[in-house]
Design an enzyme around this catalytic site. Structure first.
Site, mmCIF file in Angstrom:
data_model
loop_
_atom_site.group_PDB
_atom_site.id
_atom_site.type_symbol
_atom_site.label_atom_id
_atom_site.label_comp_id
_atom_site.label_asym_id
_atom_site.label_seq_id
_atom_site.Cartn_x
_atom_site.Cartn_y
_atom_site.Cartn_z
ATOM 1 C CG HIS A 100 -14.464 37.447 27.652
ATOM 2 N ND1 HIS A 100 -14.571 38.317 28.703
ATOM 3 C CD2 HIS A 100 -13.716 36.414 28.101
ATOM 4 C CE1 HIS A 100 -13.902 37.843 29.729
ATOM 5 N NE2 HIS A 100 -13.380 36.682 29.404
HETATM 6 C C1 UD1 Z 1 -9.778 32.989 28.058
HETATM 7 C C2 UD1 Z 1 -9.955 32.332 29.435
HETATM 8 C C3 UD1 Z 1 -10.796 33.243 30.308
HETATM 9 C C4 UD1 Z 1 -10.240 34.657 30.356
HETATM 10 C C5 UD1 Z 1 -10.061 35.193 28.928
HETATM 11 C C6 UD1 Z 1 -9.434 36.561 28.913
HETATM 12 C C7 UD1 Z 1 -10.014 29.865 29.552
HETATM 13 C C8 UD1 Z 1 -10.881 28.690 29.643
HETATM 14 N N1 UD1 Z 1 -10.628 31.063 29.328
HETATM 15 O O1 UD1 Z 1 -11.070 33.074 27.463
HETATM 16 O O2 UD1 Z 1 -10.823 32.716 31.615
HETATM 17 O O3 UD1 Z 1 -11.124 35.496 31.061
HETATM 18 O O4 UD1 Z 1 -9.222 34.277 28.204
HETATM 19 O O5 UD1 Z 1 -9.521 37.166 27.665
HETATM 20 O O6 UD1 Z 1 -8.829 29.734 29.667
HETATM 21 N N2 UD1 Z 1 -9.040 33.811 19.771
HETATM 22 C C9 UD1 Z 1 -8.461 34.531 18.743
HETATM 23 N N3 UD1 Z 1 -7.245 35.097 19.000
HETATM 24 C C10 UD1 Z 1 -6.588 34.967 20.161
HETATM 25 C C11 UD1 Z 1 -7.197 34.216 21.185
HETATM 26 C C12 UD1 Z 1 -8.413 33.657 20.986
HETATM 27 O O7 UD1 Z 1 -9.002 34.691 17.680
HETATM 28 O O8 UD1 Z 1 -5.486 35.509 20.306
HETATM 29 C C13 UD1 Z 1 -10.385 33.223 19.537
HETATM 30 C C14 UD1 Z 1 -10.330 31.789 19.141
HETATM 31 O O9 UD1 Z 1 -11.264 31.565 18.171
HETATM 32 C C15 UD1 Z 1 -10.727 31.052 20.379
HETATM 33 C C16 UD1 Z 1 -11.623 32.039 21.107
HETATM 34 O O10 UD1 Z 1 -11.138 33.321 20.732
HETATM 35 O O11 UD1 Z 1 -11.357 29.851 20.114
HETATM 36 C C17 UD1 Z 1 -11.592 31.899 22.594
HETATM 37 O O12 UD1 Z 1 -10.265 31.924 23.091
HETATM 38 P P1 UD1 Z 1 -9.890 31.102 24.445
HETATM 39 O O13 UD1 Z 1 -8.490 31.401 24.806
HETATM 40 O O14 UD1 Z 1 -10.271 29.668 24.271
HETATM 41 O O15 UD1 Z 1 -10.881 31.666 25.503
HETATM 42 P P2 UD1 Z 1 -11.259 33.155 25.893
HETATM 43 O O16 UD1 Z 1 -12.696 33.313 25.622
HETATM 44 O O17 UD1 Z 1 -10.320 34.145 25.316
#
Ligand code: UD1
Length: 366
Positions: free
Chosen positions: A208
């Site tokens: 991820h």
């Molecule tokens: C985040 C953390 C990372 C951690 C990870 C655990 C930051 C910068 N990154 O990364 O350190 O290891 O969480 O999983 O804080 N999305 C969904 N549903 C959700 C959440 C996210 O669809 O419930 C999608 C969205 O399109 C979003 C993307 O996933 O843009 C990334 O989510 P984000 O929280 O920005 O970062 P992670 O890659 O999950």
């Protein structure tokens, strides 16, 4: 007797739900009033609520519902909304966990209001400032008052950055508290049967990190090694929403469909994930937490990254950093032949980390 202090816990992303659970339990034991703030960084059922249900974490007192956005916007929204809550609640301490945008926003909002901050999982460093997590870690550590460290490298890193020794405490790994406390529930998970899997007969894969999945060439490299490994053993891949988006963006659906022995599934909850890791032949990952969980469970872990902020998992644990496909395939061969290294469990990864943290906090605050 109820101790008259109020503590705010700030969480927002999957690994933080796992880390907050033992602290909430310990506060309950010590009769300390705590308030749980969920920033809403993760919001899908399988990214958030399932962890609360499975681990019996109380419903958050506040959900800020910030959702997904660019780093600046997401962190900014959190900062504004957390500040409002802190002004209203006036806690004696704020606790933040790990290295996400929720961690940094929580620490910054609190310190600007002169509220002491405790950072659980402080001091870890990848020395790669392109990783959002490294930025969050460094900034959070420098504005925190209590730095709770999981492994000796954390102490060295913090001292090298000029942080005062008296703020640093080696307490062990809070994620291991949660594994140990959830052992029974993990054992009773029916996921193996549900997926028709047998112990030691499959690989568990997670990817991820933006540095892997946001780059076309890195996804192609992953598809290539999966193509080779699946010929020997089945691969189970719970797909993070970020990866799903990137696969669509680069139109890799067809290439992935061709991987006949790779089973793509929705993100899993905590109990099923740990059960699948525990029963796997080995794990391929780029997650931080899984490097630690595999070391504790003594399952070989191949980390598809340039570096790790958790060096103890490589030095004494079961983890190997695989910068390239070639290195990764070499390690897979060792695992298959039975010549892969055996690991040990790091000191203080014993299920008592929350107890140590809460004792230190009470000794200092009361
Ligand atoms: C985040 C953390 C990372 C951690 C990870 C655990 C930051 C910068 N990154 O990364 O350190 O290891 O969480 O999983 O804080 N999305 C969904 N549903 C959700 C959440 C996210 O669809 O419930 C999608 C969205 O399109 C979003 C993307 O996933 O843009 C990334 O989510 P984000 O929280 O920005 O970062 P992670 O890659 O999950």
């Amino acid at each position: 007797m109820k101790i008259n202090i109020k503590i705010v816990n700030i969480v927002g992303a999957r690994p933080q739900f796992i880390k907050v659970k033992p602290i909430i339990d310990e506060f309950k034991k010590q009769k300390i009033r705590d308030i749980l703030v969920h920033t809403g960084q993760h919001y899908n059922y399988e990214m958030s609520k399932i962890f609360f249900d499975e681990l019996s974490i109380p419903k958050p007192d506040y959900n800020l519902e910030v959702g997904s956005a660019t780093h600046g916007k997401q962190t900014g929204l959190m900062l504004e909304r957390i500040e409002e809550i802190l002004l209203k609640e006036k806690p004696n301490l704020v606790i933040v966990y790990g290295d996400t945008n929720s961690t940094l926003a929580g620490a910054l909002a609190a310190t600007k209001l002169h509220i002491p901050v405790a950072h659980i999982e402080a001091g870890l460093r990848s020395f790669d400032m392109k990783m959002p997590e490294e930025i969050n870690r460094r900034l959070t550590d420098h504005i925190s008052d209590y730095l709770f460290v999981t492994e000796p490298s954390g102490i060295r890193n913090l001292l090298n950055e000029g942080i005062l020794k008296k703020k640093i405490y080696l307490v062990g790994n809070i994620m291991i508290d949660t594994i140990i406390k959830s052992r029974l529930k993990i054992q009773t998970s029916k996921i193996l049967g549900k997926m028709h899997l047998k112990k030691n007969m499959y690989v568990f894969l997670t990817l991820h990190r933006p540095e892997n999945v946001d780059k076309k060439e890195k996804i192609l490299e992953a598809i290539d090694f999966l193509q080779k490994i699946q010929k020997k053993i089945k691969i189970i891949w719970p797909v993070h929403p970020r990866v799903e988006e990137q696969i669509k963006k680069y139109k890799f659906q067809r290439a992935i469909k061709k991987l006949e022995n790779v089973l793509l599934i929705k993100p899993l909850g905590y109990l099923e994930t740990i059960n699948l890791i525990k029963n796997s032949k080995f794990v391929i990952t780029d997650s931080g937490g899984i490097q630690e969980e595999t070391t504790f469970l003594k399952i070989p872990c191949l980390t598809f990254r340039e570096n790790t902020e958790r060096p103890i998992t490589v030095e004494i644990g079961t983890n190997t950093i695989c910068k390239t496909e070639k290195i990764l395939l070499k390690e897979v061969n060792k695992i298959v032949k039975g010549s892969y290294k055996k690991g040990q469990i790091p000191k203080l990864w014993d299920g008592k980390t929350a107890e140590r943290i809460v004792k230190i906090l009470l000794d200092n605050i009361c």
